[in-house]
Write an enzyme that holds these catalytic residues in place. Structure first.
Site, PDB file in Angstrom:
ATOM      1  N   GLU A 182     -31.269  10.115   7.812  1.00  0.00           N
ATOM      2  CA  GLU A 182     -31.779  10.025   6.443  1.00  0.00           C
ATOM      3  C   GLU A 182     -30.624  10.227   5.459  1.00  0.00           C
ATOM      4  O   GLU A 182     -30.186  11.343   5.224  1.00  0.00           O
ATOM      5  CB  GLU A 182     -32.906  11.031   6.191  1.00  0.00           C
ATOM      6  CG  GLU A 182     -32.681  12.434   6.693  1.00  0.00           C
ATOM      7  CD  GLU A 182     -33.652  13.420   6.078  1.00  0.00           C
ATOM      8  OE1 GLU A 182     -34.589  13.017   5.367  1.00  0.00           O
ATOM      9  OE2 GLU A 182     -33.445  14.622   6.288  1.00  0.00           O
TER      10      GLU A 182
ATOM     11  N   HIS B  11     -34.767  18.446   8.461  1.00  0.00           N
ATOM     12  CA  HIS B  11     -35.002  17.536   7.335  1.00  0.00           C
ATOM     13  C   HIS B  11     -34.130  17.936   6.152  1.00  0.00           C
ATOM     14  O   HIS B  11     -33.864  19.117   5.918  1.00  0.00           O
ATOM     15  CB  HIS B  11     -36.477  17.555   6.941  1.00  0.00           C
ATOM     16  CG  HIS B  11     -36.860  16.439   6.027  1.00  0.00           C
ATOM     17  ND1 HIS B  11     -36.616  16.469   4.667  1.00  0.00           N
ATOM     18  CD2 HIS B  11     -37.451  15.240   6.275  1.00  0.00           C
ATOM     19  CE1 HIS B  11     -37.049  15.341   4.129  1.00  0.00           C
ATOM     20  NE2 HIS B  11     -37.555  14.577   5.075  1.00  0.00           N
TER      21      HIS B  11
ATOM     22  N   SER C 200     -36.089   6.200   2.335  1.00  0.00           N
ATOM     23  CA  SER C 200     -36.923   5.329   1.505  1.00  0.00           C
ATOM     24  C   SER C 200     -37.286   4.033   2.225  1.00  0.00           C
ATOM     25  O   SER C 200     -37.192   2.938   1.665  1.00  0.00           O
ATOM     26  CB  SER C 200     -36.227   5.024   0.166  1.00  0.00           C
ATOM     27  OG  SER C 200     -36.069   6.206  -0.583  1.00  0.00           O
TER      28      SER C 200
END
Length: 251
Positions: free
Chosen positions: A168, A96, A214
């Protein structure tokens, strides 16, 4: 055929009691619905046992948010993949952007973490993505390719097919900027082509590539309609059942 997947990443949120309540609330809501995707929640380490014992993990699958890059030993504060697997948990988020940025996790460290996960029959949800400076410089493809190649391409095809990818774009997380559906689809096509080049068409076609920048109730449907977007890695929007359900039902 690859799966549609929606993952809720709770990050460092919710007390144990709040987390158990939220997980149970989500399970009950999903029991009343027919959804077209797998639903996974990745919760804090402290919550894993209690939530595993509370929910039906056929309805809501359970994951951790990290595992150590070592088997065991004198590594204070670390949690091994074997420890996570011993609970009965199936999934783990690795790579992440917050782990990369705040805790210095490199592609090489992450390769070891993925290795530990796979050796303990955990399914890695492996995150990749560029920061704003790299996007502005037009280097996003170079960055993402390097992340995938250095962390994942030493694994056999048999092992790689167990991995879920999550793109991401760091510049679109909590910044007020958003990646357009076109930008997202372009990157997902690029990622799938990298997989084709290394592992072949069949494995590339069966690998789920999620979007994690998002994604929310307002944009999930227009993102998920893209043929190479197979779901979402959801942060804050997964902390409220109604909001999370809206994303799940976007499929």
């Amino acid at each position: 055929m690859r799966k549609n997947i929606v993952v809720g990443n709770w990050k460092m949120n919710k007390t144990l009691q709040e987390g158990v309540f939220l997980a149970k609330e989500l399970e009950l809501a999903l029991k009343e619905r027919k959804v077209n995707c797998d639903v996974i929640i990745c919760v804090p380490f402290t919550h894993l046992v209690a939530i595993f014992e509370t929910i039906n993990t056929k309805i809501v699958k359970l994951g951790a948010q990290n595992n150590a890059d070592r088997v065991s030993g004198a590594y204070t504060g670390e949690v091994s993949a074997a420890m996570i697997a011993s609970i009965g948990v199936q999934y783990v988020i690795l790579g992440h952007s917050e782990r990369r940025a705040y805790y210095g996790e490199t592609n090489i460290i992450l390769k070891e973490k993925v290795k530990m996960a796979l050796e303990n029959n955990l399914i890695p949800i492996f995150c990749i993505g560029e920061v704003l400076k790299e996007r502005v410089a037009g280097k996003q493809n170079i960055v993402v390719r390097k992340q995938i190649e250095e962390s994942l391409f030493d694994f056999s095809a048999e092992d790689f097919r167990k991995i879920i990818l999550a793109y991401e774009p760091v510049w679109a997380i909590g910044t007020g900027r958003t990646a357009t559906p076109v930008q997202v689809q372009e990157m997902h096509i690029f990622i799938r082509q990298i997989l084709i080049d290394n592992y072949g068409q069949a494995i590339a076609n069966e690998t789920s590539i999620l979007y994690g920048g998002s994604c929310n109730a307002g944009n999930a449907k227009e993102l998920f309609i893209n043929p190479d977007v197979d779901g979402g890695l959801i942060g804050g929007a997964s902390l409220k059942v109604d909001t999370f359900l809206s994303i799940i039902e976007a499929f």
